[in-house]
Design a protein around this motif. Structure first.
Motif, PDB file in Angstrom:
ATOM      1  N   GLY A  66       0.670  -1.338  -0.132  1.00 23.91           N
ATOM      2  CA  GLY A  66       0.143   0.094  -0.158  1.00 23.91           C
ATOM      3  C   GLY A  66       0.954   1.242   0.200  1.00 23.91           C
ATOM      4  N   ALA A  67       2.085   1.365   0.925  1.00 21.40           N
ATOM      5  CA  ALA A  67       3.024   2.239   0.773  1.00 21.40           C
ATOM      6  C   ALA A  67       3.530   2.461  -0.538  1.00 21.40           C
ATOM      7  CB  ALA A  67       3.812   2.101   1.992  1.00 21.40           C
ATOM      8  N   GLY A  68       3.855   1.428  -1.038  1.00 18.23           N
ATOM      9  CA  GLY A  68       4.561   1.549  -2.410  1.00 18.23           C
ATOM     10  C   GLY A  68       3.567   2.248  -3.358  1.00 18.23           C
ATOM     11  N   ALA A  69       2.368   1.654  -3.249  1.00 20.18           N
ATOM     12  CA  ALA A  69       1.386   2.396  -4.222  1.00 20.18           C
ATOM     13  C   ALA A  69       1.216   3.788  -4.129  1.00 20.18           C
ATOM     14  CB  ALA A  69      -0.246   1.561  -4.254  1.00 20.18           C
ATOM     15  N   LEU A  70       1.269   4.386  -3.089  1.00 18.43           N
ATOM     16  CA  LEU A  70       0.983   5.672  -2.666  1.00 18.43           C
ATOM     17  C   LEU A  70       2.148   6.492  -3.249  1.00 18.43           C
ATOM     18  CD1 LEU A  70      -0.128   5.812   0.932  1.00 18.43           C
ATOM     19  CD2 LEU A  70      -1.471   6.258  -0.977  1.00 18.43           C
ATOM     20  N   LEU A  71       3.378   6.001  -3.399  1.00 18.17           N
ATOM     21  CA  LEU A  71       4.550   6.371  -3.708  1.00 18.17           C
ATOM     22  C   LEU A  71       4.708   6.522  -4.933  1.00 18.17           C
ATOM     23  CD1 LEU A  71       7.396   4.663  -1.576  1.00 18.17           C
ATOM     24  CD2 LEU A  71       6.575   6.914  -1.379  1.00 18.17           C
ATOM     25  N   GLY A  72       3.987   5.551  -5.708  1.00 16.85           N
ATOM     26  CA  GLY A  72       3.990   5.376  -7.284  1.00 16.85           C
ATOM     27  C   GLY A  72       3.010   6.251  -7.768  1.00 16.85           C
ATOM     28  N   MET A  73       2.008   6.668  -7.134  1.00 19.79           N
ATOM     29  CA  MET A  73       0.962   7.483  -7.940  1.00 19.79           C
ATOM     30  C   MET A  73       1.479   8.851  -8.524  1.00 19.79           C
ATOM     31  SD  MET A  73      -2.346   7.089  -5.202  1.00 19.79           S
ATOM     32  CE  MET A  73      -3.079   5.597  -5.212  1.00 19.79           C
ATOM     33  N   PRO A  74       2.363   9.665  -7.474  1.00 22.98           N
ATOM     34  CA  PRO A  74       3.000  10.938  -8.108  1.00 22.98           C
ATOM     35  C   PRO A  74       3.571  10.860  -9.482  1.00 22.98           C
ATOM     36  CG  PRO A  74       3.283  10.791  -5.890  1.00 22.98           C
ATOM     37  CD  PRO A  74       2.880   9.441  -6.278  1.00 22.98           C
ATOM     38  N   VAL A  75       4.161   9.613  -9.798  1.00 25.54           N
ATOM     39  CA  VAL A  75       5.266   8.976 -10.755  1.00 25.54           C
ATOM     40  C   VAL A  75       4.366   9.043 -12.085  1.00 25.54           C
ATOM     41  CG1 VAL A  75       6.940   7.516 -11.707  1.00 25.54           C
ATOM     42  CG2 VAL A  75       6.906   7.977  -9.216  1.00 25.54           C
ATOM     43  N   ALA A  89       2.654   1.562 -19.650  1.00 24.05           N
ATOM     44  CA  ALA A  89       1.753   0.176 -19.118  1.00 24.05           C
ATOM     45  C   ALA A  89       2.655  -1.026 -19.438  1.00 24.05           C
ATOM     46  CB  ALA A  89       0.323   0.058 -19.584  1.00 24.05           C
ATOM     47  N   ALA A  90       3.112  -1.173 -20.717  1.00 24.51           N
ATOM     48  CA  ALA A  90       3.777  -2.114 -21.194  1.00 24.51           C
ATOM     49  C   ALA A  90       5.184  -2.549 -20.397  1.00 24.51           C
ATOM     50  CB  ALA A  90       4.269  -1.954 -22.720  1.00 24.51           C
ATOM     51  N   GLY A  91       5.857  -1.310 -20.109  1.00 27.45           N
ATOM     52  CA  GLY A  91       7.068  -1.513 -19.486  1.00 27.45           C
ATOM     53  C   GLY A  91       6.846  -1.832 -17.924  1.00 27.45           C
ATOM     54  N   ALA A  92       5.848  -1.275 -17.212  1.00 26.83           N
ATOM     55  CA  ALA A  92       5.728  -1.556 -16.033  1.00 26.83           C
ATOM     56  C   ALA A  92       5.060  -3.070 -15.755  1.00 26.83           C
ATOM     57  CB  ALA A  92       4.520  -0.448 -15.291  1.00 26.83           C
ATOM     58  N   LEU A  93       4.275  -3.408 -16.657  1.00 26.97           N
ATOM     59  CA  LEU A  93       3.990  -4.750 -16.563  1.00 26.97           C
ATOM     60  C   LEU A  93       4.943  -5.856 -16.690  1.00 26.97           C
ATOM     61  CD1 LEU A  93       0.615  -4.702 -18.842  1.00 26.97           C
ATOM     62  CD2 LEU A  93       0.691  -5.000 -16.390  1.00 26.97           C
ATOM     63  N   VAL A  94       5.960  -5.640 -17.434  1.00 28.98           N
ATOM     64  CA  VAL A  94       7.223  -6.444 -17.531  1.00 28.98           C
ATOM     65  C   VAL A  94       8.037  -6.339 -16.338  1.00 28.98           C
ATOM     66  CG1 VAL A  94       9.407  -6.796 -18.848  1.00 28.98           C
ATOM     67  CG2 VAL A  94       7.224  -6.509 -19.901  1.00 28.98           C
ATOM     68  N   LEU A  95       8.260  -4.884 -15.895  1.00 30.66           N
ATOM     69  CA  LEU A  95       9.067  -4.980 -14.676  1.00 30.66           C
ATOM     70  C   LEU A  95       8.567  -5.546 -13.478  1.00 30.66           C
ATOM     71  CD1 LEU A  95      10.669  -1.520 -15.502  1.00 30.66           C
ATOM     72  CD2 LEU A  95      11.713  -3.596 -15.818  1.00 30.66           C
ATOM     73  N   ALA A  96       7.043  -5.371 -13.476  1.00 26.74           N
ATOM     74  CA  ALA A  96       6.434  -5.692 -12.117  1.00 26.74           C
ATOM     75  C   ALA A  96       6.661  -7.424 -11.705  1.00 26.74           C
ATOM     76  CB  ALA A  96       5.050  -5.584 -12.186  1.00 26.74           C
ATOM     77  N   PRO A 124       0.026   1.479  -9.554  1.00 26.62           N
ATOM     78  CA  PRO A 124      -0.504   2.829 -10.367  1.00 26.62           C
ATOM     79  C   PRO A 124       0.178   2.814 -11.722  1.00 26.62           C
ATOM     80  CG  PRO A 124       0.614   3.297  -8.463  1.00 26.62           C
ATOM     81  CD  PRO A 124       0.618   2.046  -8.147  1.00 26.62           C
ATOM     82  N   LEU A 125       1.329   2.509 -11.646  1.00 30.66           N
ATOM     83  CA  LEU A 125       2.098   2.493 -13.028  1.00 30.66           C
ATOM     84  C   LEU A 125       1.631   1.602 -14.184  1.00 30.66           C
ATOM     85  CD1 LEU A 125       5.851   3.002 -12.101  1.00 30.66           C
ATOM     86  CD2 LEU A 125       4.384   4.775 -13.293  1.00 30.66           C
ATOM     87  N   THR A 126       0.845   0.632 -13.631  1.00 29.78           N
ATOM     88  CA  THR A 126       0.090  -0.359 -14.534  1.00 29.78           C
ATOM     89  C   THR A 126      -1.399   0.205 -14.711  1.00 29.78           C
ATOM     90  OG1 THR A 126      -0.299  -1.857 -12.770  1.00 29.78           O
ATOM     91  CG2 THR A 126       1.719  -2.239 -14.180  1.00 29.78           C
ATOM     92  N   GLY A 127      -2.032   0.265 -13.573  1.00 29.62           N
ATOM     93  CA  GLY A 127      -3.521   0.304 -13.517  1.00 29.62           C
ATOM     94  C   GLY A 127      -3.922   1.708 -14.232  1.00 29.62           C
ATOM     95  N   ALA A 128      -3.400   2.830 -13.739  1.00 30.20           N
ATOM     96  CA  ALA A 128      -3.717   4.012 -14.437  1.00 30.20           C
ATOM     97  C   ALA A 128      -3.468   4.157 -15.882  1.00 30.20           C
ATOM     98  CB  ALA A 128      -3.079   5.071 -13.619  1.00 30.20           C
ATOM     99  N   PRO A 129      -2.570   3.723 -16.520  1.00 26.63           N
ATOM    100  CA  PRO A 129      -2.007   3.802 -17.913  1.00 26.63           C
ATOM    101  C   PRO A 129      -3.154   2.867 -18.615  1.00 26.63           C
ATOM    102  CG  PRO A 129       0.048   3.741 -16.927  1.00 26.63           C
ATOM    103  CD  PRO A 129      -1.067   3.448 -15.662  1.00 26.63           C
ATOM    104  N   ILE A 130      -3.257   1.521 -17.980  1.00 33.89           N
ATOM    105  CA  ILE A 130      -4.298   0.708 -18.990  1.00 33.89           C
ATOM    106  C   ILE A 130      -5.673   1.366 -18.771  1.00 33.89           C
ATOM    107  CG2 ILE A 130      -5.526  -1.297 -18.530  1.00 33.89           C
ATOM    108  CD1 ILE A 130      -2.877  -2.527 -17.584  1.00 33.89           C
ATOM    109  N   PHE A 131      -6.341   2.034 -17.952  1.00 30.53           N
ATOM    110  CA  PHE A 131      -7.542   2.669 -18.109  1.00 30.53           C
ATOM    111  C   PHE A 131      -7.493   3.693 -19.100  1.00 30.53           C
ATOM    112  CE2 PHE A 131     -10.337   5.874 -16.735  1.00 30.53           C
ATOM    113  CZ  PHE A 131     -11.622   5.132 -16.343  1.00 30.53           C
ATOM    114  N   THR A 132      -6.351   4.473 -18.978  1.00 32.91           N
ATOM    115  CA  THR A 132      -6.406   5.602 -19.823  1.00 32.91           C
ATOM    116  C   THR A 132      -6.238   4.989 -21.373  1.00 32.91           C
ATOM    117  OG1 THR A 132      -4.829   6.925 -18.580  1.00 32.91           O
ATOM    118  CG2 THR A 132      -4.765   7.477 -20.897  1.00 32.91           C
ATOM    119  N   VAL A 133      -5.579   3.714 -21.570  1.00 23.93           N
ATOM    120  CA  VAL A 133      -5.496   3.328 -22.955  1.00 23.93           C
ATOM    121  C   VAL A 133      -6.759   2.703 -23.485  1.00 23.93           C
ATOM    122  CG1 VAL A 133      -4.685   1.066 -24.277  1.00 23.93           C
ATOM    123  CG2 VAL A 133      -2.988   2.261 -22.839  1.00 23.93           C
ATOM    124  N   ILE A 134      -7.485   2.071 -22.446  1.00 20.89           N
ATOM    125  CA  ILE A 134      -8.959   1.661 -22.806  1.00 20.89           C
ATOM    126  C   ILE A 134      -9.791   2.880 -23.173  1.00 20.89           C
ATOM    127  CG2 ILE A 134     -10.983   0.568 -22.123  1.00 20.89           C
ATOM    128  CD1 ILE A 134      -8.965  -1.309 -20.333  1.00 20.89           C
TER     129      ILE A 134
END
Length: 221
Positions: A66-75, A89-96, A124-134
């Motif tokens: 959860g703390a990591g997700a909060l840190l990722g949001m501003p990025v 999204a593609a890069g974050a999915l691979v790196l995850a 957030p680096l995967t979820g938000a961009p995927i929502f944007t893509v769709i």
């Protein structure tokens, strides 16, 4: 579900099946959701069995994500502006897949917490961009149909991952289960990553349906 809702859902699925990008994204997410559910379900078992049977450790591990997700949001916004939603999204999915593998390495609690903070950052680096893509690759008139259809399809395999976790842990142990989750996650990310790499301009495309298709498709709602 009413008849109108059924027609709307079918219209959303029909549009997804006509879009190569959305088909590839759904296939990727179906695969990755299975292994992500496996990882998340194995985590409390791992915390209890490998760290002095202390159930509080599981809470610490989830809090770390959860703390990591909060840190990722501003990025997210800066990364999307610089690289585009699809590439982020593609890069974050691979790196995850990396933190999932690192959890399998023998580490003290603090080390696992650090790894899980990293895992959380990728959320957030995967979820938000995927929502944007769709959203940006769907005509405005169809978004209220395509979005629920897409997310419904993407998460179908999650329960299967949860069901598979117990037998897998009994067979190979939690650390090996994490290795399998990481490998499956990496393999699952490949179709979307390859598609994005081969279509470098796809971030600039927007909705792919022509205006002529919109009235017919939207009338099925």
């Amino acid at each position: 579900m009413t008849e109108a809702q059924e027609r709307g859902l079918l219209a959303g699925v029909s549009y997804i099946l006509r879009s190569r990008l959305l088909v590839v994204l759904c296939v990727t997410m179906l695969t990755m959701e299975f292994f992500f559910a496996l990882f998340m379900t194995a985590l409390p078992v791992f915390a209890y069995s490998d760290y002095d049977q202390n159930a509080r450790i599981a809470g610490v591990f989830y809090a770390a994500m959860g703390a990591g997700a909060l840190l990722g949001m501003p990025v997210v916004s800066g990364a999307v502006r610089r690289f585009g939603a699809l590439h982020v999204a593609a890069g974050a999915l691979v790196l995850a897949s990396i933190p999932k593998l690192l959890v399998a390495v023998p580490l003290p609690v603090a080390g696992v917490v650090a790894v899980l903070v990293l895992q959380g950052i990728f959320g957030p680096l995967t979820g938000a961009p995927i929502f944007t893509v769709i959203t940006t690759h769907t005509p405005a008139a169809l978004r209220n149909l395509v979005l629920p259809a897409a997310f419904g399809l993407m998460f179908l395999t999650g329960p299967l991952g949860e069901i598979a976790t117990g037998p897998l842990i009994n067979a190979v142990g939690t650390r090996t289960a994490f290795v399998i989750a990481a490998a499956g996650y990496l393999v699952g990310s490949a179709p979307f990553a390859v598609y994005v790499a081969r279509n470098r301009r796809v971030d600039g495309f927007g909705a792919l349906a022509s205006d002529a298709e919109l009235p017919e498709a939207s009338s099925s709602a």
